[in-house]
Design a protein around this motif. Structure first.
Motif, PDB file in Angstrom:
ATOM      1  N   TRP A 127     -39.293  69.108  -2.827  1.00 49.90           N
ATOM      2  CA  TRP A 127     -38.540  68.269  -3.749  1.00 49.90           C
ATOM      3  C   TRP A 127     -39.434  67.186  -4.364  1.00 49.90           C
ATOM      4  O   TRP A 127     -39.336  66.879  -5.548  1.00 49.90           O
ATOM      5  N   TYR A 148     -34.510  65.648   0.693  1.00 53.20           N
ATOM      6  CA  TYR A 148     -34.489  67.093   0.879  1.00 53.20           C
ATOM      7  C   TYR A 148     -34.008  67.450   2.279  1.00 53.20           C
ATOM      8  O   TYR A 148     -33.185  68.358   2.448  1.00 53.20           O
ATOM      9  N   HIS A 151     -30.306  67.288   2.349  1.00 52.42           N
ATOM     10  CA  HIS A 151     -29.561  68.124   1.399  1.00 52.42           C
ATOM     11  C   HIS A 151     -30.045  69.568   1.339  1.00 52.42           C
ATOM     12  O   HIS A 151     -29.668  70.308   0.426  1.00 52.42           O
ATOM     13  N   GLN A 152     -30.848  69.970   2.289  1.00 52.53           N
ATOM     14  CA  GLN A 152     -31.437  71.314   2.285  1.00 52.53           C
ATOM     15  C   GLN A 152     -30.358  72.392   2.189  1.00 52.53           C
ATOM     16  O   GLN A 152     -29.355  72.359   2.892  1.00 52.53           O
ATOM     17  N   SER A 153     -30.584  73.343   1.271  1.00 54.21           N
ATOM     18  CA  SER A 153     -29.681  74.484   1.124  1.00 54.21           C
ATOM     19  C   SER A 153     -30.433  75.610   0.418  1.00 54.21           C
ATOM     20  O   SER A 153     -31.468  75.379  -0.214  1.00 54.21           O
ATOM     21  N   PHE A 154     -29.905  76.793   0.491  1.00 55.95           N
ATOM     22  CA  PHE A 154     -30.507  77.940  -0.174  1.00 55.95           C
ATOM     23  C   PHE A 154     -30.557  77.717  -1.691  1.00 55.95           C
ATOM     24  O   PHE A 154     -31.577  77.971  -2.328  1.00 55.95           O
ATOM     25  N   CYS A 155     -29.461  77.203  -2.266  1.00 52.64           N
ATOM     26  CA  CYS A 155     -29.409  76.964  -3.718  1.00 52.64           C
ATOM     27  C   CYS A 155     -30.440  75.910  -4.139  1.00 52.64           C
ATOM     28  O   CYS A 155     -31.098  76.066  -5.173  1.00 52.64           O
ATOM     29  N   LEU A 156     -30.583  74.854  -3.331  1.00 49.15           N
ATOM     30  CA  LEU A 156     -31.575  73.825  -3.645  1.00 49.15           C
ATOM     31  C   LEU A 156     -32.982  74.419  -3.565  1.00 49.15           C
ATOM     32  O   LEU A 156     -33.828  74.134  -4.422  1.00 49.15           O
ATOM     33  N   ASP A 157     -33.239  75.258  -2.565  1.00 45.64           N
ATOM     34  CA  ASP A 157     -34.550  75.893  -2.441  1.00 45.64           C
ATOM     35  C   ASP A 157     -34.877  76.755  -3.658  1.00 45.64           C
ATOM     36  O   ASP A 157     -36.000  76.720  -4.168  1.00 45.64           O
ATOM     37  N   ILE A 158     -33.899  77.515  -4.140  1.00 43.02           N
ATOM     38  CA  ILE A 158     -34.103  78.345  -5.339  1.00 43.02           C
ATOM     39  C   ILE A 158     -34.407  77.447  -6.540  1.00 43.02           C
ATOM     40  O   ILE A 158     -35.320  77.720  -7.329  1.00 43.02           O
ATOM     41  N   LYS A 159     -33.659  76.352  -6.678  1.00 40.76           N
ATOM     42  CA  LYS A 159     -33.893  75.402  -7.774  1.00 40.76           C
ATOM     43  C   LYS A 159     -35.315  74.852  -7.705  1.00 40.76           C
ATOM     44  O   LYS A 159     -36.021  74.770  -8.722  1.00 40.76           O
TER      45      LYS A 159
END
Length: 190
Positions: A127, A148, A151-159
């Motif tokens: 991030w 990060y 707020h870690q998530s799969f969608c955030l990782d893809i972003k």
């Protein structure tokens, strides 16, 4: 599984870069350094070498900015120097996304909030990298790392992966003003 496929697909690029680095800077081609990982446990990170080993008259290495080669500068600008770190991801020491692993010597300098960056695996990108990379302050970088973690998530990782690709192409935030990368972290002001 996906990281194994990515390494196989990138192998021609990795081999070509290794040959160029060997021709430009000699051996070793890969830089290995101990860094703190999940829960601050040490591991060795692998990156393509970007600096030469030039020393001053006293036998001390010159500053990073003096040792960074033109090809090394290009490797860093394109983030291709990070390709060997995929081996760290394959071994489970790193993730594709997470706070960048910094130097071991910084561990005792973190305040309790900054140390939270070690609650997740370090990442090849993160991030903080897509929100300023090395052009932001240490305090700003650590705040983004902890954000990060929370707020870690799969969608955030893809972003973050998609924003990383964009950042690589526009070559934004590669280094702090007057530095090869970032000035040394000397501790928190708070």
């Amino acid at each position: 599984m996906l990281i194994s496929i990515a390494i196989l697909l990138l192998m021609p690029v990795i081999i070509i870069l290794a040959i160029i680095i060997y021709c430009v800077m000699g051996s070793p081609v890969v830089f290995k350094q101990q860094r703190p990982g999940l829960e601050a446990k040490p591991f060795y990170i692998y990156k393509f070498r970007t600096m030469n080993n030039k020393k001053n008259g006293r036998g001390e290495l010159l500053s990073d900015i003096e040792r960074l080669t033109n090809f090394g500068r290009w490797l860093r600008a394109t983030s291709l120097d990070e390709l060997p770190s995929l081996w760290n991801v394959l071994k489970g020491e790193m993730s594709l996304v997470g706070p960048r692993p910094l130097l071991m010597e910084y561990l005792p300098l973190y305040n309790s909030e900054q140390a939270r960056r070690h609650e997740v695996r370090p990442g090849v990108t993160g991030w903080a990298q897509v929100n300023g990379r090395n052009a932001i302050s240490w305090e700003g970088k650590f705040k983004l790392d902890v954000w990060y973690v929370d707020h870690q998530s799969f969608c955030l990782d893809i972003k973050i992966i998609l924003l990383t690709i964009k950042k690589v192409f526009i070559r934004d935030g590669i280094s702090a003003e007057g530095e090869a990368t970032m000035p040394k972290f000397t501790g928190s002001s708070t």
